[in-house]
Enzyme design. Structure first.
Site, PDB file in Angstrom:
ATOM      1  N   CYS B 130       1.103  -0.617  -0.438  1.00  0.00           N
ATOM      2  CA  CYS B 130      -0.094   0.341  -0.028  1.00  0.00           C
ATOM      3  C   CYS B 130       0.718   1.347  -0.651  1.00  0.00           C
ATOM      4  O   CYS B 130       1.457   1.475   0.728  1.00  0.00           O
ATOM      5  CB  CYS B 130      -0.748  -0.424   0.975  1.00  0.00           C
ATOM      6  SG  CYS B 130      -2.238   1.760   1.216  1.00  0.00           S
ATOM      7  N   CYS B 133      -1.032   4.110   2.138  1.00  0.00           N
ATOM      8  CA  CYS B 133      -0.283   3.957   3.879  1.00  0.00           C
ATOM      9  C   CYS B 133       1.441   4.112   4.714  1.00  0.00           C
ATOM     10  O   CYS B 133       1.522   4.392   5.127  1.00  0.00           O
ATOM     11  CB  CYS B 133      -0.711   2.185   4.001  1.00  0.00           C
ATOM     12  SG  CYS B 133      -1.893   2.176   3.221  1.00  0.00           S
ATOM     13  N   ASP B 134       2.667   3.316   3.128  1.00  0.00           N
ATOM     14  CA  ASP B 134       3.065   3.523   3.884  1.00  0.00           C
ATOM     15  C   ASP B 134       4.231   4.432   3.397  1.00  0.00           C
ATOM     16  O   ASP B 134       5.586   4.388   3.155  1.00  0.00           O
ATOM     17  CB  ASP B 134       3.938   1.821   3.617  1.00  0.00           C
ATOM     18  CG  ASP B 134       2.970   0.579   4.234  1.00  0.00           C
ATOM     19  OD1 ASP B 134       2.410   1.446   6.057  1.00  0.00           O
ATOM     20  OD2 ASP B 134       3.200  -0.288   3.620  1.00  0.00           O
TER      21      ASP B 134
END
Lengths: 103, 301
Positions: B130, B133-134
């Site tokens: 992701c 997300c990261d």
């Protein structure tokens, strides 16, 4: 107990030198799964005394996140006697976290 | 005995719960992790009617609260098996067995992995599924994206604004993703595409430090990177129902827009169904259709 806010300054005292095991929750405000996990982490802090719970905001404490090789959040790291003994990445139900802390 | 048991508390399953409760049916939603499904990872939804901007977390929480306020019951247990007993179904989790007159499968999908040794161990230590997300962990660092579809291209474009350098590793000689994205990739100076190539090894001590990339022509190179973003598609989470429910070759439940499966009284909604468009709005649409079909099945006896 309440959730302790972990920083570079207090990490050694609160986590590494703790006489109890410690659950460290690495998280960020912009992370959806972290917000899902947050109420569970707070419940765990309030409901039991076997381990402490520390929350580390990776935006405020980026060096701490780097020190512990955190590169995905939420990331739960369990410490005992100053050493990591378990790690889980991503949302985890409460029972899984309790099981992880038993390890 | 519940009237309607819903497997999965993503947008499809929770919308089905809302429709079912509004028809006064008793509803249990079983969810393996937490409510919301994969939309929770989306920082900003811009294509759902009414809400010009809403985070996936806020969206999921509002739908959850709406379904719960209407009286849907939620339990957080993973469904491992479903049995058809004719006029009722038995749904098994590691802790309990539940009975319901109808079941709606709304399990969604999970990230497809590369299948390389140590991939699980390195997830969260340099391997991610992701980018939004990261990505923040890779400011001014070197990353690689694996894949050639829209998700891979969008991930690469997102990461190119943060990271110093982005490699795209794609096994074919052209992208499957939209041309507009491909053109934007071509215009980015810090994106380099390795065509006809596959990641064949993850190299790490405590965390990922490099990958081995093998070209179709047999040549092998090692790329030093800090992060690897895997965007090679998703797998429907239907494995536990395969012996009862008809699936297609890719594992999706065979059902048309009416959301009916091969088993009377079992319905399907959302990303785990065979369909053209997998979007938030089509998932919630499926939830309504599947719940309405279940309600009709119950009322007609």
């Amino acid at each position: 107990m309440n959730v302790i806010i972990g920083t570079q300054e207090n990490f050694e005292q609160e986590v590494l030198k703790s006489d109890k095991p410690v659950l460290v929750d690495f998280n960020a405000d912009w992370c959806g799964p972290c917000k899902m996990l947050s109420p569970i982490v707070h419940q765990l802090a309030e409901e039991q005394n076997k381990f402490k719970v520390v929350s580390v905001n990776i935006d405020d404490q980026d060096l701490l996140a780097e020190d512990y090789d955190v590169s995905s959040i939420p990331c739960l790291v369990a410490f005992r006697n100053g050493k990591e003994f378990a790690r889980e990445v991503g949302f985890r139900p409460k029972d899984d976290i309790l099981e992880m802390m038993e390890g | 005995m519940y009237d309607i048991l819903i497997v999965g508390a993503g947008p499809a399953g929770m919308t089905a719960a809302i429709y079912a409760r509004r028809a006064s049916k008793s509803v249990l939603v079983l969810e393996a992790k937490t409510y919301g499904g994969q939309i929770v990872n989306t920082p900003d939804i811009e294509n759902y009617p009414v809400a010009a901007h809403i985070s996936g977390f806020d969206f999921a929480t509002k739908v959850y609260e709406q379904a719960a306020a209407l009286g849907a019951e939620f339990k957080f247990e993973k469904v491992t098996d479903i049995a058809d007993n004719g006029d009722y179904k038995t749904v098994t989790t590691p802790k309990h067995t539940y009975e319901a007159k109808t079941v709606i499968l709304a399990t969604g999908s999970e990230n497809r992995k590369l299948g390389l040794p140590d991939e699980d161990k390195l997830t969260g230590r340099g391997v991610s599924y992701c980018a939004t997300c990261d990505g923040a962990f890779y400011r001014k660092k070197v990353v690689a994206v694996v894949g050639g579809g829209n998700t891979a291209l969008e991930d690469a474009l997102y990461l190119a604004d943060l990271a110093e350098k982005v490699y795209i590793i794609h096994r074919r000689d052209a992208f499957r993703g939209e041309e507009a994205n491909a053109a934007r990739i071509a215009a980015k100076e810090n994106i380099e595409v390795l065509w006809n190539s596959q990641v064949t090894k993850l190299i790490a001590e405590k965390k990922l430090s490099a990958i081995e990339v093998t070209n179709k022509d047999g040549s092998v190179q090692t790329l030093e990177i800090n992060g690897l973003f895997v965007a090679v598609g998703r797998i429907p989470e239907n494995q536990n129902f395969a012996k009862l429910i008809e699936l297609d070759d890719a594992g999706y439940v065979k059902a048309g827009e009416n959301c009916l499966t091969n088993v009377p009284g079992i319905f399907v909604a959302g990303d785990n169904r065979v369909k053209e468009v997998r979007q938030l709005v089509t998932a919630t649409g499926d939830g309504a259709v599947a719940a309405t079909a279940a309600i009709r099945y119950l009322n007609e006896g």
